[in-house]
Design a protein around this motif. Structure first.
Motif, mmCIF file in Angstrom:
data_model
loop_
_atom_site.group_PDB
_atom_site.id
_atom_site.type_symbol
_atom_site.label_atom_id
_atom_site.label_comp_id
_atom_site.label_asym_id
_atom_site.label_seq_id
_atom_site.Cartn_x
_atom_site.Cartn_y
_atom_site.Cartn_z
ATOM 1 N N ALA A 213 73.503 31.524 65.492
ATOM 2 C CA ALA A 213 72.272 30.740 65.479
ATOM 3 C C ALA A 213 71.120 31.653 65.854
ATOM 4 O O ALA A 213 71.128 32.273 66.922
ATOM 5 C CB ALA A 213 72.356 29.561 66.452
ATOM 6 N N ALA A 214 70.151 31.748 64.964
ATOM 7 C CA ALA A 214 69.008 32.630 65.211
ATOM 8 C C ALA A 214 67.779 32.044 64.545
ATOM 9 O O ALA A 214 67.869 31.206 63.646
ATOM 10 C CB ALA A 214 69.287 34.034 64.683
ATOM 11 N N LYS A 215 66.638 32.488 64.982
ATOM 12 C CA LYS A 215 65.391 32.029 64.415
ATOM 13 C C LYS A 215 65.279 32.474 62.963
ATOM 14 O O LYS A 215 65.894 33.449 62.536
ATOM 15 C CB LYS A 215 64.204 32.578 65.215
ATOM 16 N N THR A 216 64.506 31.731 62.217
ATOM 17 C CA THR A 216 64.308 32.089 60.826
ATOM 18 C C THR A 216 63.585 33.422 60.730
ATOM 19 O O THR A 216 62.698 33.719 61.526
ATOM 20 C CB THR A 216 63.479 31.001 60.120
ATOM 21 N N GLY A 217 64.019 34.227 59.754
ATOM 22 C CA GLY A 217 63.417 35.539 59.581
ATOM 23 C C GLY A 217 63.917 36.579 60.548
ATOM 24 O O GLY A 217 63.270 37.605 60.755
ATOM 25 N N PRO B 133 59.479 31.723 66.411
ATOM 26 C CA PRO B 133 58.951 33.053 66.767
ATOM 27 C C PRO B 133 57.708 32.968 67.652
ATOM 28 O O PRO B 133 56.906 32.039 67.561
ATOM 29 C CB PRO B 133 58.617 33.657 65.392
ATOM 30 N N ILE B 134 57.552 33.972 68.495
ATOM 31 C CA ILE B 134 56.414 34.007 69.413
ATOM 32 C C ILE B 134 55.103 34.230 68.655
ATOM 33 O O ILE B 134 54.054 33.701 69.025
ATOM 34 C CB ILE B 134 56.619 35.122 70.454
ATOM 35 N N SER B 135 55.172 34.950 67.547
ATOM 36 C CA SER B 135 53.953 35.245 66.785
ATOM 37 C C SER B 135 53.484 34.091 65.912
ATOM 38 O O SER B 135 52.508 34.232 65.185
ATOM 39 C CB SER B 135 54.209 36.465 65.898
ATOM 40 N N LEU B 136 54.164 32.962 65.991
ATOM 41 C CA LEU B 136 53.798 31.789 65.178
ATOM 42 C C LEU B 136 52.952 30.838 66.015
ATOM 43 O O LEU B 136 53.409 30.335 67.048
ATOM 44 C CB LEU B 136 55.064 31.081 64.687
ATOM 45 N N SER B 137 51.748 30.564 65.580
ATOM 46 C CA SER B 137 50.890 29.574 66.246
ATOM 47 C C SER B 137 51.078 28.230 65.570
ATOM 48 O O SER B 137 50.929 28.107 64.343
ATOM 49 C CB SER B 137 49.420 30.005 66.147
ATOM 50 N N GLY C 205 65.969 29.390 54.384
ATOM 51 C CA GLY C 205 66.460 30.700 54.003
ATOM 52 C C GLY C 205 65.591 31.515 53.077
ATOM 53 O O GLY C 205 65.781 32.725 52.989
ATOM 54 N N LEU C 206 64.663 30.903 52.342
ATOM 55 C CA LEU C 206 63.882 31.652 51.368
ATOM 56 C C LEU C 206 62.902 32.578 52.074
ATOM 57 O O LEU C 206 62.237 32.194 53.040
ATOM 58 C CB LEU C 206 63.134 30.689 50.441
ATOM 59 N N ASP C 207 62.802 33.770 51.555
ATOM 60 C CA ASP C 207 61.947 34.794 52.146
ATOM 61 C C ASP C 207 60.744 35.021 51.239
ATOM 62 O O ASP C 207 60.783 35.841 50.322
ATOM 63 C CB ASP C 207 62.741 36.086 52.335
ATOM 64 N N PHE C 208 59.683 34.234 51.469
ATOM 65 C CA PHE C 208 58.427 34.454 50.760
ATOM 66 C C PHE C 208 57.614 35.476 51.558
ATOM 67 O O PHE C 208 57.281 35.221 52.717
ATOM 68 C CB PHE C 208 57.624 33.163 50.637
ATOM 69 N N PRO C 209 57.283 36.608 50.988
ATOM 70 C CA PRO C 209 56.565 37.626 51.767
ATOM 71 C C PRO C 209 55.124 37.214 52.049
ATOM 72 O O PRO C 209 54.433 36.652 51.202
ATOM 73 C CB PRO C 209 56.616 38.863 50.857
ATOM 74 N N ALA C 210 54.697 37.505 53.274
ATOM 75 C CA ALA C 210 53.288 37.392 53.687
ATOM 76 C C ALA C 210 52.727 35.994 53.516
ATOM 77 O O ALA C 210 51.627 35.806 52.993
ATOM 78 C CB ALA C 210 52.428 38.400 52.922
ATOM 79 N N VAL C 211 53.461 34.961 53.970
ATOM 80 C CA VAL C 211 52.935 33.596 53.973
ATOM 81 C C VAL C 211 52.070 33.415 55.212
ATOM 82 O O VAL C 211 52.519 33.631 56.345
ATOM 83 C CB VAL C 211 54.081 32.568 53.943
ATOM 84 N N ASP C 212 50.815 32.981 54.988
ATOM 85 C CA ASP C 212 49.882 32.835 56.110
ATOM 86 C C ASP C 212 50.027 31.498 56.824
ATOM 87 O O ASP C 212 49.980 31.433 58.046
ATOM 88 C CB ASP C 212 48.439 32.996 55.611
ATOM 89 N N TRP C 213 50.169 30.414 56.035
ATOM 90 C CA TRP C 213 50.207 29.068 56.614
ATOM 91 C C TRP C 213 51.405 28.305 56.061
ATOM 92 O O TRP C 213 51.778 28.476 54.894
ATOM 93 C CB TRP C 213 48.937 28.285 56.275
ATOM 94 N N ARG D 292 59.288 29.834 57.250
ATOM 95 C CA ARG D 292 58.872 30.565 56.044
ATOM 96 C C ARG D 292 57.706 31.510 56.344
ATOM 97 O O ARG D 292 57.372 32.356 55.508
ATOM 98 C CB ARG D 292 58.434 29.590 54.954
ATOM 99 N N THR D 293 57.083 31.386 57.485
ATOM 100 C CA THR D 293 56.021 32.306 57.892
ATOM 101 C C THR D 293 56.406 32.955 59.216
ATOM 102 O O THR D 293 57.375 32.538 59.868
ATOM 103 C CB THR D 293 54.679 31.561 58.032
ATOM 104 N N ALA D 294 55.652 33.961 59.607
ATOM 105 C CA ALA D 294 55.924 34.724 60.847
ATOM 106 C C ALA D 294 57.330 35.299 60.840
ATOM 107 O O ALA D 294 58.077 35.216 61.811
ATOM 108 C CB ALA D 294 55.711 33.834 62.077
ATOM 109 N N ARG D 295 57.710 35.928 59.729
ATOM 110 C CA ARG D 295 59.035 36.511 59.592
ATOM 111 C C ARG D 295 59.000 37.996 59.957
ATOM 112 O O ARG D 295 58.025 38.690 59.659
ATOM 113 C CB ARG D 295 59.559 36.320 58.165
ATOM 114 N N TYR D 296 60.060 38.469 60.583
ATOM 115 C CA TYR D 296 60.206 39.881 60.967
ATOM 116 C C TYR D 296 59.018 40.351 61.812
ATOM 117 O O TYR D 296 58.342 41.335 61.496
ATOM 118 C CB TYR D 296 60.342 40.759 59.714
#
Length: 793
Positions: free
Chosen positions: A87-91, A260-264, A353-361, A380-384
């Motif tokens: 079990a892990a956070k998305t991305g 993720p911590i970087s997700l507002s 599971g889908l990895d859309f690169p650079a999703v802002d919102w 789907r956002t704030a990945r990696y």
């Protein structure tokens, strides 16, 4: 073979043996290192793990160097052959956490195409399966293992030809089960590793039957890896998968938050009719952004996409849902991934599971069904370790329940307010679109019904309350001229009302109310029964609630099926207790003597209306009977039955049968003679008409030879005499044989060289020949020419 060739051959064989021995030694060392891999150490990079050289090269070429937290914990356990629940956070890199152990497990066992299928990776959606397959191609490019992608929307025949040659299979549950049932020689008996990505979604009620059928075809002795952002710990699910002492690996419980911590993350509270206005205003104010918008149903996605495209908000718009074809879905997925600024309207098909690169919102217009779905959506956002924003639309009735569910899952979310001055209203524009375009109106109606149904079907009633929705106002904001009918909501409301409130019937009185007994005895005088039934029927006619009541009030009663006709006989049992203490009978109706049926119950109002209808009377009216009259003028039916005594008194059966056949045979003989005479008369009449027609044709053809009358008087007189004689002779004869004899004789005498008289072609040919002869100048020449013509005729 020469000596030199033998030496070269022996050297090559020795080299092959050495390579095989080195490969076997390498595999043995690799297996020992994996089995003795210490689990208490923290590994930073992939080089520190006992991986094969081919895997290391594939990771380096794909720029995978350092491991994530979930990879550090899960990969060492999986390399040792343990069952893992991750079990892990998305991305966070869950895909590599199970693909690397899959490749290494088959490589250490020297797996080839002859060994068949060795690993099975199951994903809930097609897009996720495609994404996993692409990652597998990157890191496993150096290996000789074969891998295949089996998903819906593709040609089954092509997959059936290649599936038996695959070592690693990435698939969706439905298509995998289809191949298990339909593809010949497809076996999963030798599977070494089973992987379930987004395991909580696969094991839920949506895939329960499919997964159970798949697991029955898999061997119990295997390694199982399960990964998801919200992992299940259900004992039932684990027992179903035959897991042996699984290791639970989680980086969510160790952290303060499950996202993720970087997700507002923020949410706003609005009314249902304001959702589209706020969404359109958000798009207008964030044109230079890449946004993923979640809606609850496919119909809503399509309606919002079509209407917003016509409103031209100023940003590229795309839509993705499960009703699209696979090629279209893949095209939209790749297009949105490659775009810098775009808006994608999607259902929960894009939530996992889908990895859309650079999703802002990530904007959630409709609330998720639970906190787990919310976590997958915002993933789907704030990945990696990238930054991102999430916005959730909540209704007033949904705020309290959803906020409590998110707090329980360690989701930090703050509330914000919407400035009404910056909100753009699009209600009038949607009304105009629905008025001009019937397709938009149809999509709006379907979107309205699908949203209400999605709220109605949600299991968590503390969050989703369909009774508190402003349905009419919501329909108006979609541009619809009226509110579509929602039968399931009315049915639910009527069921809840009947369960909560007891029926109040005039004439009834309940006892034991002060003592609080659950069983209430109804008391009623027998004189009030008819009045009560009439009042109940009047109430139903005035305010029909159920579909059955509306059906009984129809005027076109002939359309009812036999099933509903049977229901009518069981009517008027509306006021009976569960113990059937009192049974009410139908009130008597005063019917005319024609409609009264002896020995039966009086007709109901519906049956009375049907019996007096014109269609029913015509249908059941007595049919007319054919009668014959004897010599005395008495009417009789065409066929009449005799009594058995009268029949036997006339003689035995065989003699009566013989006598009947003889009589009928004599009648048939007479009728046969009459028919023959009529047929002969018709033939004679036809032949006479043919003769007349032939005579007219001959006369017309003879007129063409009239130019020779001055030069051939003898021929003219002779020809006319012959025609008159033949015509008189033909019309005097009446028998068929005489007519044939005379017609043959006439044809032989007049036209011996021609048998076809149609159209007078023979005479026309003669005319042409006569015209070709030179005109006689003397009397002798005329006589000679006449003799020649007579000989020819």
């Amino acid at each position: 073979m020469s000596i030199q060739r033998r030496k070269k051959h022996n050297r090559s064989n020795e080299r092959r043996k050495l390579k095989r021995e080195e490969a076997l030694k390498e595999l043995e060392v690799l297996e020992k290192n994996c089995q003795n891999l210490p689990l208490n150490l923290e590994y930073e990079s992939f080089k520190e793990l006992p991986l094969s050289l081919l895997t290391q090269q594939g990771l380096q070429q794909s720029n995978y160097i350092e491991m994530t937290k979930i990879q550090r914990k899960a990969i060492p356990l999986a390399l040792r052959g343990r069952d893992v629940l991750g079990a892990a956070k998305t991305g966070s890199g869950k895909t590599l956490a199970f693909l690397i152990p899959v490749i290494e497990s088959l490589y250490r066992k020297s797996w080839t195409q002859l060994d068949g299928l060795g690993a099975l990776v199951i994903a809930p959606t097609r897009e996720l399966a495609i994404q996993i397959f692409e990652v597998l191609r990157k890191i496993g490019r150096k290996h000789s293992l074969s891998a295949g992608l089996v998903i819906g929307g593709k040609n089954v025949d092509v997959e059936q030809e290649r599936i038996n040659r695959m070592n690693i299979l990435i698939c969706t549950p439905g298509r995998l089960l289809q191949h298990m049932d339909q593809t010949a020689n497809f076996k999963c008996d030798n599977i070494q590793v089973l992987v379930l990505d987004e395991a909580d979604r696969i094991l839920d009620l949506g895939f329960e039957k499919t997964i159970n059928a798949i697991i029955e075809n898999l061997p119990k002795e295997r390694q199982t890896l399960m990964f998801s952002a919200t992992q299940t710990k259900s004992v039932k699910d684990l027992a179903r998968l035959s897991l042996e002492d699984p290791e639970y690996v989680s980086i969510i419980e160790d952290s303060e938050h499950s996202t993720p911590i970087s997700l507002s993350q923020h949410y706003l509270v609005c009314e249902l009719p304001q959702k589209l206005d706020i969404l359109f205003s958000f798009i207008k104010s964030h044109l230079q952004a890449k946004v993923l918008v979640f809606l609850s149903s496919c119909k809503q996605v399509r309606f919002v996409f079509e209407t917003f495209c016509k409103l031209h908000p100023g940003a590229p718009l795309l839509h993705l849902h499960g009703k699209q074809k696979q090629t279209k879905r893949l095209e939209i997925f790749n297009k949105f991934s490659s775009m810098k600024h775009a808006y994608l309207f999607a259902t929960d098909i894009a939530a996992r599971g889908l990895d859309f690169p650079a999703v802002d919102w990530v904007v959630q217009v409709d609330a998720p069904e639970n906190a787990e779905t919310y976590i997958h959506r915002v993933g789907r956002t704030a990945r990696y370790d990238a930054s991102g924003h999430a916005l959730l639309f909540l209704l007033t009735s949904e705020e309290q329940g959803m906020k409590a569910a998110l707090d329980k899952k360690k989701v930090p979310i703050d509330k914000i307010k919407v400035k009404s001055s910056k909100t753009i209203s699009i209600q009038k524009q949607l009304q105009s679109l629905c008025f001009k375009d019937p397709e938009i109106k149809y999509l709006g109606q379907k979107a309205f019904v699908s949203y209400i149904r999605s709220i109605y079907l949600q299991s968590d009633k503390s969050i989703f309350k369909v009774d508190e929705l402003p349905i009419e106002e919501f329909a108006a904001t979609l541009g619809l001229p009226g509110t579509p009918k929602i039968k399931f909501v009315k049915k639910a409301q009527s069921k809840n009302a009947t369960r909560q409130k007891p029926k109040k019937v005039p004439g009834y009185s309940s006892s034991d109310e002060d003592e609080g007994n659950s069983v209430k005895i109804l008391e009623m005088n027998s004189n009030t029964l008819p009045n009560l039934d009439v009042q109940e029927k009047k109430r139903k006619e005035a305010n029909p609630k159920s579909k059955l009541d509306k059906m009984f009030n129809r005027k076109n009663m002939s359309v009812l099926t036999d099933h509903y006709k049977k229901l009518v006989d069981q009517e008027a049992d509306n006021i009976t207790s569960e113990e059937e203490l009192i049974t009410l009978k139908r009130a008597n109706h005063e019917l005319s003597d024609e409609l009264k049926q002896p020995g039966r119950d009086p007709l109901s109002k519906r049956k009375l209306m049907k019996a007096t209808s014109k269609k029913f009377i015509i249908k059941n009216a007595p049919r007319g009977k054919r009668l014959i009259f004897d010599d005395d003028g008495n009417p009789h039916q065409v066929y009449e039955f005799q009594d058995e005594k009268a029949f036997r008194s006339a003689g035995d059966i065989a003699s009566q049968k013989k006598e009947f056949i003889e009589k009928e045979f004599e009648v048939m003989k007479k009728e046969d003679i009459t028919d023959k005479i009529i047929a002969r008369d018709k033939r004679q009449e036809k032949k006479i008409k043919k003769k007349v027609k032939l005579k007219e044709e001959l006369e017309e053809n003879m007129k063409s030879v009239v130019t020779l009358s001055t030069t051939l008087p003898m021929y003219k007189e002779f020809h006319e005499d012959e025609l008159n004689k033949n015509a008189e002779r033909d019309f005097e004869e009446s028998s068929d044989e005489e007519y044939e004899r005379l017609s043959n004789k006439r044809q032989a005498a007049s036209l011996p060289d021609h048998t076809d008289l149609n159209g007078g072609e023979a005479l026309i040919n003669k005319k042409r020949k006569l015209l070709e002869i030179e005109e006689p100048k003397t009397l002798e020449d005329q006589e000679a020419l006449a003799l020649k013509l007579l000989n020819r005729l």
